[in-house]
Write a protein that holds these residues in place. Structure first.
Motif, PDB file in Angstrom:
ATOM      1  N   VAL A  18       3.695   4.221   8.681  1.00 15.22           N
ATOM      2  CA  VAL A  18       2.831   3.093   9.054  1.00 15.22           C
ATOM      3  C   VAL A  18       1.950   3.533  10.212  1.00 15.22           C
ATOM      4  N   GLU A  44      -0.109  -4.926  14.251  1.00 12.28           N
ATOM      5  CA  GLU A  44       0.792  -4.917  13.098  1.00 12.28           C
ATOM      6  C   GLU A  44       0.929  -3.501  12.585  1.00 12.28           C
ATOM      7  N   ASP A  81       6.847 -11.623   4.194  1.00 14.35           N
ATOM      8  CA  ASP A  81       6.223 -11.064   5.393  1.00 14.35           C
ATOM      9  C   ASP A  81       4.796 -10.577   5.175  1.00 14.35           C
ATOM     10  N   ARG A  83       3.159  -7.811   3.900  1.00 14.74           N
ATOM     11  CA  ARG A  83       2.826  -6.507   4.462  1.00 14.74           C
ATOM     12  C   ARG A  83       1.434  -6.071   4.026  1.00 14.74           C
TER      13      ARG A  83
END
Length: 169
Positions: A18, A44, A81, A83
């Motif tokens: 990420v 994020e 969530d 993503r």
């Protein structure tokens, strides 16, 4: 999806590289994104893609071989969530990541290579050594391009931010 492509490993719960992007959301979907601090944006972790065309393009962007823009979009799964994943222009619901890429370029290069090596591991586990070898060669190319960029052999370094139409000064 061809034999060489895989379903995104994050959907199965496997760890995946990420990178931090500041995202402003409206109605749980991204409306704006930035590499640097922005009003009403929260940092994020955004997943990297797992398909070669997107990883290749992200590596080219990060190493300065191209000046294309980076975008983010929802991963596309029905998750609570929601993503996000880095993508290229033209993806449905894509939002351009604003700001200079230079401060995160080396991190993006390293994470792109890590994602490529993650695909190698998935192909090995699935018993596809030819595919794993191909992806390993791709990861090696990303490593070489990153080293060349640090030595000043990139579009950004060669032109100092000015267009040179592909010519080296």
């Amino acid at each position: 999806m061809t034999r060489g492509e895989i379903r995104h490993p994050a959907l199965t719960g496997e760890p995946w590289p990420v990178i931090g992007v500041r995202v402003r959301r409206e109605d749980s979907s991204p409306r704006a994104a930035s590499w640097r601090p922005a009003p009403h944006a929260a940092l994020e972790d955004v997943l990297l893609p797992c398909t070669w065309p997107e990883l290749e393009r992200l590596a080219e962007i990060a190493t300065g071989l191209t000046r294309a823009r980076v975008y983010i979009t929802d991963l596309g799964a029905a998750e609570p969530d929601r993503r996000l994943v880095l993508c290229l222009r033209g993806a449905p619901g894509a939002v351009q990541v604003e700001g200079p890429l230079t401060p995160v370029a080396e991190v993006l290069t390293a994470r792109t290579r890590a994602a490529t090596l993650g695909v190698v591991a998935i192909h090995r586990k699935a018993g596809r050594p030819e595919e794993a070898q191909l992806w390993r060669a791709r990861a090696r190319r990303i490593l070489k391009d990153g080293r060349a960029a640090r030595r000043g052999r990139s579009v950004r370094a060669a032109s100092a931010g000015l267009p040179t139409l592909g010519k080296r000064p």
